[in-house]
Design a protein around this motif. Structure first.
Motif, PDB file in Angstrom:
ATOM      1  N   CYS A 171     -51.137 -37.270 -31.862  1.00 29.91           N
ATOM      2  CA  CYS A 171     -50.772 -38.091 -33.020  1.00 29.91           C
ATOM      3  C   CYS A 171     -51.619 -39.360 -33.011  1.00 29.91           C
ATOM      4  O   CYS A 171     -51.784 -40.006 -31.980  1.00 29.91           O
ATOM      5  N   CYS A 211     -51.069 -42.259 -34.174  1.00 28.81           N
ATOM      6  CA  CYS A 211     -50.388 -43.550 -34.182  1.00 28.81           C
ATOM      7  C   CYS A 211     -50.508 -44.225 -32.820  1.00 28.81           C
ATOM      8  O   CYS A 211     -50.892 -43.607 -31.834  1.00 28.81           O
ATOM      9  N   GLY A 250     -45.925 -44.527 -31.408  1.00 27.78           N
ATOM     10  CA  GLY A 250     -44.844 -43.638 -31.793  1.00 27.78           C
ATOM     11  C   GLY A 250     -44.507 -43.780 -33.269  1.00 27.78           C
ATOM     12  O   GLY A 250     -44.431 -44.898 -33.782  1.00 27.78           O
ATOM     13  N   CYS A 251     -44.317 -42.668 -33.933  1.00 32.16           N
ATOM     14  CA  CYS A 251     -44.054 -42.677 -35.372  1.00 32.16           C
ATOM     15  C   CYS A 251     -43.244 -41.430 -35.704  1.00 32.16           C
ATOM     16  O   CYS A 251     -42.986 -40.613 -34.824  1.00 32.16           O
ATOM     17  N   SER A 268     -44.147 -38.824 -37.039  1.00 33.64           N
ATOM     18  CA  SER A 268     -44.920 -37.600 -36.808  1.00 33.64           C
ATOM     19  C   SER A 268     -44.895 -37.168 -35.352  1.00 33.64           C
ATOM     20  O   SER A 268     -45.346 -36.087 -35.035  1.00 33.64           O
ATOM     21  N   CYS A 269     -44.456 -38.037 -34.459  1.00 33.41           N
ATOM     22  CA  CYS A 269     -44.425 -37.610 -33.051  1.00 33.41           C
ATOM     23  C   CYS A 269     -43.041 -37.848 -32.435  1.00 33.41           C
ATOM     24  O   CYS A 269     -42.248 -36.933 -32.380  1.00 33.41           O
ATOM     25  N   LYS A 320     -44.019 -43.584 -26.092  1.00 36.70           N
ATOM     26  CA  LYS A 320     -44.890 -42.444 -26.385  1.00 36.70           C
ATOM     27  C   LYS A 320     -45.789 -42.066 -25.194  1.00 36.70           C
ATOM     28  O   LYS A 320     -45.804 -40.896 -24.788  1.00 36.70           O
TER      29      LYS A 320
HETATM   30 ZN   LIG Z   1     -47.127 -40.731 -33.971  1.00 37.22          ZN
END
Ligand SMILES: [Zn+2]
Ligand SMILES: [Zn+2]
Length: 790
Positions: free
Chosen positions: A750, A752, A755-756, A758-759, A774
């Motif tokens: 990912c 980012c 952490g976002c 999407s993950c 993350k």
């Molecule tokens: Zn992410």
């Protein structure tokens, strides 16, 4: 739908741009290229087979009148197996002609034996109605096909039971109507030659487990009346269809999977909406509940809805007939509205050539939309997957898929709508902002190379088995021989029913003790649904399933219904009712819960040095304790308010892994970061599990802790969110290394920083996505993968 005179696009079939040209133009719009992969799925010529010698000439002639020439090889193969008495599942792509595979043996048998009967089961009434039309159109004498469902007038029911030889119904009707009333159906069941189960991949999870027992009850009644029908199942392409069909029916089932129907070539693009600049504010303001999208997380990518709407407008402007699949009704309406607006801005009136399509339209309205699209009066349609089941609409130039539809089987069904006979078509998967979509657009091999996921169900779930055995006992006393039919755990379940006073044991078997029959809802779970009622008018707005009611309908909750905002005044748990009033505050509400989990028993485990992997029963206690109010525009937390709701308990099945604290330290995870590392790994693992099993992240729960009282080690639990389990955790355990490898890659790849969505962030986190780390989640998963055997 009238075509617009102002439109600059040509109506009707037109050569249009090639898929490659079209894709080139679409991806050239923005600064960054959103396409992560392009797969050319080549055209495939069909492989015809001769009519089987056993197919009677009048049946061949009837099919020929409807335009069906010789069958394709897979149709002939499946039909012959079934005709020879083997249970068979045909699992091939959309529009590959699965119906001929069961119509041929079933109708040949009805013609050869004037007393034989056929039972056809579909997951929806609409599909059964479509099949009825297809069978009736063959005009075969003496078959008298008829639908028998909740809409069938009472006056017709008796005629159908006595005279129809091809009855089309659904599992709910079989469960509530046919089996309890088996005495009235004895003539039909005694002569039952075939049971056809269409779209059998839809019978998954808890619902699928119930249906599996309804079919066992059917087999038991048939045996009592002296018949042993052959089961013919039709499935979308799925992993290991023979095993899934075997679990569903309880019988050995042969699979036919080689699709011999012709297919046009498809250019399939994977599309990831661009990251938004950090200060660009929220993107598409869409009500979160009604779209299934999350609202409380900082969105870092452009929304898939907005992106799909733009793509739809662009393809329509090119004169390309396009179908956009969107997961929710509201989402489909948003996509259509945005595309219309964009087109009208460019050429006034052009927007009229785009429409939204959803379930719930009258059949005439649906047919009119389909007609307008096939004739080119309408060029763009945004739809929920209402089209996916059994409605005949193929031959489009482009298909846009807004968000991964949950299974590869659905993805291929949707993409399969593209491609007029012999022509190349374009399919585009637009990724949503979540771990699974993100993983897939960066791992095309998981879409194009891998076998599709298996349909998962668990007939041994005691919460399904016991009520189904009660239904069976109501229909006829259970004998020891019956217990084998219902599989592992049946004896324990019967003993429990005896202890609970539901069954009485006599020398001849187990008897249902009550006059009324047991109330069992095949689709019901998580308690009775809670009604949402507007206080001022008494109007029923809708229902929320019991499992979600504490989260969505607590006092003070902002509840969205069809785009209108309400605030909950009171949640009455005794009456199962929430009173609300219309109000649109500028905040949203977010419930917090505390979850406790204890291990009841371990079914199976892998001891891998510093790592342990387990499957077993757990008790999960959760309590919604407070909620946050957050400003919609900024996400700023206004306050946190306490709630007084009772704790709820769930006995279910979980998969869990433990790591030794030393192994984490060696991997560079500081003790203070262990909770955030495990929590982030848990979220992503839940997000990726649908890659392995046909489930949704909302079917699954999780818990992670730096030290758990039962394992005495850092532990991540992932559990089935349904009482007794639905087979998801079991599947996760069985594919643990592949599952956690995909989880690790999804986080690592990912783009980012910390952490976002999407993950590692989760839209359903009870802790407000805190703490999360993350980089440490990747370290945790590396330790697990390094030790776990493949
Ligand atoms: Zn992410
Ligand atoms: Zn969480």
């Amino acid at each position: 739908m009238e075509s617009s005179s102002a439109a600059t696009v040509s109506a009707g079939p037109s050569p249009g741009p090639t898929p490659a040209d079209l894709l080139r133009r679409l991806r050239a719009r923005g600064a960054a290229d959103p396409v992560t992969h392009v797969e050319r799925v080549p055209a495939r010529p069909g492989v015809p087979a001769p009519w089987p010698s056993w197919a009677p000439p009048e049946l061949r002639a009837a099919f020929a009148r409807r335009g069906a020439g010789a069958p394709w090889q897979h149709q002939a193969q499946a039909a012959t197996l079934a005709y020879e008495g083997e249970h068979v599942v045909v699992a091939t792509g959309t529009a590959s002609g699965k119906s001929l595979a069961y119509q041929l043996p079933a109708l040949a048998t009805l013609l050869a034996d004037p007393r034989a009967t056929v039972l056809y089961l579909a997951p929806t009434k609409a599909l059964a109605a479509d099949q009825l039309r297809a069978v009736a159109a063959l005009e075969l004498e003496g078959v008298r096909p008829a639908c028998y469902d909740g809409d069938t007038p009472r006056a017709e029911r008796e005629w159908i039971r006595r005279h129809s030889r091809f009855v089309l119904t659904n599992p709910d009707m079989l469960h509530h109507g046919v089996l309890p009333g088996h005495a009235q159906w004895s003539g039909f069941l005694r002569r039952l030659a075939y049971v056809v189960i269409d779209e059998c991949h839809t019978y998954r999870g808890v619902f699928g487990s119930h249906v599996a027992h309804v079919l066992r009850r059917l087999r038991r009644q048939c045996a009592r009346f002296g018949s042993t029908p052959v089961f013919v199942l039709a499935s979308a392409t799925s992993g290991d269809p023979s095993t899934a069909a075997g679990r569903l029916t309880g019988l050995p089932v042969t699979a036919v999977t080689e699709d011999a129907s012709p297919r046009g070539g498809v250019t399939f693009a994977l599309w990831e909406p661009p990251l938004l600049p950090p200060d660009s504010g929220p993107s598409t303001p869409v009500p979160p509940q009604s779209t299934g999208d999350h609202d409380d997380l900082q969105q870092v990518r452009r929304s898939a809805l907005r992106e799909t709407a733009d793509l739809l407008a662009d393809t329509v402007a090119e004169g390309v007939r396009t179908l956009a699949f969107v997961r929710s009704r509201k989402g489909a309406e948003v996509v259509a509205a945005n595309a219309r607006r964009a087109l009208d801005d460019a050429v006034p009136g052009l927007g009229d050539r785009v429409a939204a399509y959803r379930g719930g339209y009258l059949r005439e309205e649906r047919r009119e939309l389909e007609r307008a699209l096939l004739h080119g009066d309408l060029l763009g349609l945004a739809s929920t997957n209402a089209l996916e089941l059994g409605v005949d609409l193929v031959g489009l130039d482009a298909v846009l898929i807004c968000g991964y539809p949950g299974t590869r089987a659905s993805l291929w069904q949707q993409a399969g709508r593209a491609g007029r006979s012999g022509q190349e078509a374009l399919a585009v998967l637009v990724a949503r902002d979540d771990p699974l979509d993100t993983y897939l657009v960066h791992h095309p091999e998981a879409i194009f190379g891998a076998p599709v996921e298996a349909t998962v169900l668990d007939p041994a779930n005691p919460y399904v088995l016991a009520p189904q055995l009660a239904c069976a006992a109501f229909e006829a006393p259970l004998t020891p021989a019956d217990l084998a039919l219902f599989g592992d755990g049946a004896k324990e379940a019967v003993d429990q029913l005896v202890a609970a006073g539901a069954l009485r044991q006599r020398p001849t078997g187990w008897y249902w003790r009550h006059r009324e029959r047991p109330e069992v809802d095949l689709r019901g779970e998580g308690g009775a649904p809670v009604c949402v009622v507007e206080s001022s008018t008494g109007r029923l707005l809708g229902t929320v399933d019991g499992g979600s009611s504490h989260f969505l309908l607590h006092s003070g909750a902002v509840y969205l219904h069809q785009g209108v905002s309400y605030v909950v005044d009171d949640l009455d748990l005794v009456d199962g009712c929430a009173l609300v009033h219309a109000e649109e505050p500028d905040w949203s509400t977010h419930a917090r819960d505390v979850t406790d989990l204890s291990v009841v028993s371990v079914r199976s485990y892998v001891d891998a040095g510093p790592v342990g992997m387990f499957l077993g029963e757990v008790d999960v206690t959760s309590q919604v304790v407070s909620y946050q109010r957050r400003r919609i525009a900024t996400g700023e937390v206004i306050d946190t308010r306490p709630l007084d709701l009772p704790a709820r308990e769930l006995r279910t099945v979980a998969v869990w892994f433990t790591l030794s604290p030393q192994s984490l330290t060696l991997a560079g995870v500081q003790p203070a970061d262990v909770p955030g590392a495990l929590h982030a790994a848990e979220h992503a693992a839940i997000g990726l599990l649908p890659l392995m099993a046909t489930c949704d992240r909302w079917d699954i729960g999780g818990l992670s802790t730096a030290v758990h009282q039962d394992t005495e080690a850092p532990t991540v639990f992932v559990y089935d969110g349904h009482p007794g389990g639905a087979g998801f955790a079991e599947r996760a355990y069985g594919t643990a290394s592949a599952w956690l490898r995909a989880t690790r890659d999804a986080i690592a790849e990912c783009g980012c920083e910390s952490g976002c969505p999407s993950c590692v962030q989760s839209p359903k986190c009870g802790n407000g996505n805190n703490p999360l780390s993350k980089p440490d989640a990747i370290r945790v998963l590396d330790v697990v993968l390094a030790n776990l055997p493949e």
